[in-house]
Design an enzyme around this catalytic site. Structure first.
Site, PDB file in Angstrom:
ATOM      1  N   GLU A 267       0.888  -1.174   0.000  1.00 16.70           N
ATOM      2  CA  GLU A 267       0.000   0.000   0.000  1.00 16.70           C
ATOM      3  C   GLU A 267       0.915   1.211   0.000  1.00 16.70           C
ATOM      4  OE1 GLU A 267      -3.240   0.083  -0.158  1.00 16.70           O
ATOM      5  OE2 GLU A 267      -3.755  -2.004   0.196  1.00 16.70           O
ATOM      6  N   CYS A 301      -2.520   9.201   2.320  1.00 17.63           N
ATOM      7  CA  CYS A 301      -2.129   8.710   0.996  1.00 17.63           C
ATOM      8  C   CYS A 301      -3.215   9.019  -0.034  1.00 17.63           C
ATOM      9  CB  CYS A 301      -1.869   7.209   1.062  1.00 17.63           C
ATOM     10  SG  CYS A 301      -3.243   6.308   1.777  1.00 17.63           S
TER      11      CYS A 301
END
Ligand code: NAD
Length: 494
Positions: A267, A301
């Site tokens: 990720e 993010c």
């Protein structure tokens, strides 16, 4: 400990700051590390040191694997229902300790208490969701096409899992890995970011008290991640690496994992476009922009990193966004009025400040913010920059700060071209009243997650993850547990 902080914490949470972190959580107990070394965790609000934490060495890293290996067969043979019950108890325990956890998160990461509370609740949901998934691990039984036998397919735990997490969501990123790993029957080692180890230690306590057998979850705090992680991967017993963090470190770890053919989930970073078409509900787009940009002071993010706004509404949207950003209350995370806390570190502050200055030099118009704030902490003012040159660095890198750069576009094709003009592909946001257009654009955007007329998209029930350099694999949803399962086919002569 600062007196206002002591007032906010219960005794057990205060102990997590003052005593416990000097040891490592391995094999179900607090153990003294191989050396006396400690590293400091500081408060991003003023740079003061809030805790000295055990600095795990490569030898400690191997002890973590030993403990995870010793627990592996016990844990994988626990019934799915028993694993599920333990995970559900983690969910309840997180809620019982929610305020302590929120304060810990806020203190070590700097984030506003409201963001920290939301994170605790989001993190707890992963334990509830995977408690439910633990008892629904799928399997198949079918007849071979030529009738020669039966094809049975089952899933089994992938093995000892190394979970590496970043500082921006110290509870949620850990829970999003621990919960599916344990649900699948894997034992694991959590290596939290050195900036935010206290929350990880609190989670270890919760999982242990919920009844997970010793060694099921081990926590290695360290200021030398490269050394410790390399030793663990080279050991050969780690079968799963689940990493959340920057793309550069992710690439490095993929190379190291390849050496041992370790199953990887990655990720990584993002550079989300936030597209506002001229038929959008502008108030909804503004609310969405504030959510997508300002959660965690922009340190997420999936933060909106580039605002692409169609010409007809460009000036109005820019002016209103600047006005809303200007009203945001910046301050110490744990003060209740705070909406935007400090950034994580001095380096982060300098990076954001440089990106804004460079954009301004290349013709960007600063509508609000910019400059610096007088403080010992790592604060950056909420900032809006219009007319950013498409070649500017700020559009190519994760800003990870409270800064909204705006770019004007004319046509749908141009918006898609601009949106896809990045190596990243994590999240994207689209605002339009035309649902068909929204879906058409969502189809053509290279991102793992697209929000239409919403500024948030994280949901435990949805697959979270990215395309291109934003990652490999998905966390959450019905997909999350599969990352910790190995598929086995058994051919049966019936
Ligand atoms: P980072 O890559 O610097 O660190 C992440 C983790 O990796 C930390 O635990 C760190 O100690 C460890 N690490 C650093 N160097 C290492 C090395 N050489 N070997 C092994 N481990 C190492 O990232 P960060 O600054 O902590 O977090 C911010 C980044 O994380 C941003 O890029 C953000 O986009 C990304 N992120 C992604 C997601 C997602 O779900 N895609 C979620 C949150 C954060």
């Amino acid at each position: 400990m600062a007196s206002d902080l002591a007032d906010l914490l219960s005794d057990s949470a205060a102990a997590l700051i003052e005593g416990t972190p000097k040891r490592l959580f391995i094999g179900g107990c607090w153990v003294t590390p191989a050396s006396e070394d400690r590293f400091d965790v500081d408060d991003p609000a003023d740079g003061t040191i809030i805790a000295g934490v055990a600095d795990g060495s490569p030898a400690d890293a191997i002890k973590c694997i030993d403990a995870a290996e010793a627990a592996a067969s016990t844990w994988s043979s626990h019934s799915p229902r028993s694993r599920s019950d333990i995970l559900m108890e983690c969910f309840h325990a997180m809620h019982r300790r929610a305020e302590d956890l929120a304060v810990l998160i806020s203190v070590e990461s700097g984030k506003a208490l409201t963001d920290a509370r939301a994170e605790v609740s989001y993190a707890a949901e992963f334990f509830r969701w995977f408690a439910e998934e633990a008892v629904r691990i799928p399997g198949d039984l079918g007849l071979a096409p030529f009738g020669t036998g039966r094809i049975a397919v089952q899933h089994q735990p992938v093995g000892i899992s190394l979970l590496i997490t970043p500082w921006n969501f110290p509870a949620a990123m850990a829970a999003r890995k621990i919960a599916p790993a344990l649900a699948a029957g894997c034992t694991c080692i959590l290596k939290p970011a050195a900036e935010t180890p206290l929350t990880a230690l609190a989670l270890a306590e919760i999982v242990h008290e919920a009844g997970a057998p010793p060694g099921t979850l081990n926590v290695l705090t360290t200021s030398r991640p490269a050394e410790a992680v390399k030793v663990m991967l080279d050991d050969g017993r780690i079968r799963k690496l689940s990493f959340t963090g920057s793309t550069s470190v992710g690439k490095l770890l993929l190379r190291q994992a390849a050496e041992h053919v370790v199953n990887c989930s990655m990720e990584l970073g993002g550079n989300a476009p936030f597209i506002v078409f001229d038929d959008a509900d502008i108030d909804a787009a503004l609310n969405g922009a504030l959510t997508a940009k300002m959660r965690n002071a922009g340190e997420t993010c999936i933060a909106a990193n580039r605002f692409l706004v169609q010409s007809d509404v460009y000036e109005a949207f820019a002016a209103k966004l600047a006005e809303r950003m200007n009203r945001i209350v910046v301050g110490r995370g744990r003060y209740t009025a705070t909406e935007c806390g400090p950034l994580i570190s001095k380096n982060a502050l300098e990076k954001v400040s440089t990106l804004v200055d460079q954009a301004a030099v290349h013709g960007g118009r600063i509508l609000t913010g910019g400059g610096t704030l007088e403080s010992d902490g790592y604060y950056y003012p909420p900032t809006v920059i219009a007319d950013v040159d498409p070649g500017s660095e700020i559009l190519n890198r994760e800003i990870f700060g409270p800064v909204a750069p705006l770019v004007r576009f004319d046509s749908e094709d141009q918006a898609i071209r601009l949106a896809n003009d990045t190596e990243y592909g994590l999240a994207a946001y689209i605002f339009t009243r035309d649902v068909q257009k929204g879906l058409r654009v969502a189809d053509r955007i290279d991102a793992g997650m697209v929000a239409i007329n919403r500024g948030s998209l994280s949901d435990v029930a949805a697959p979270f993850g990215g395309m291109k350099h934003s990652g490999i694999g998905r966390e959450g949803g019905t997909y999350g547990i599969l990352e910790y399962l190995e598929t086995k086919y058994i051919s049966i002569s019936w």
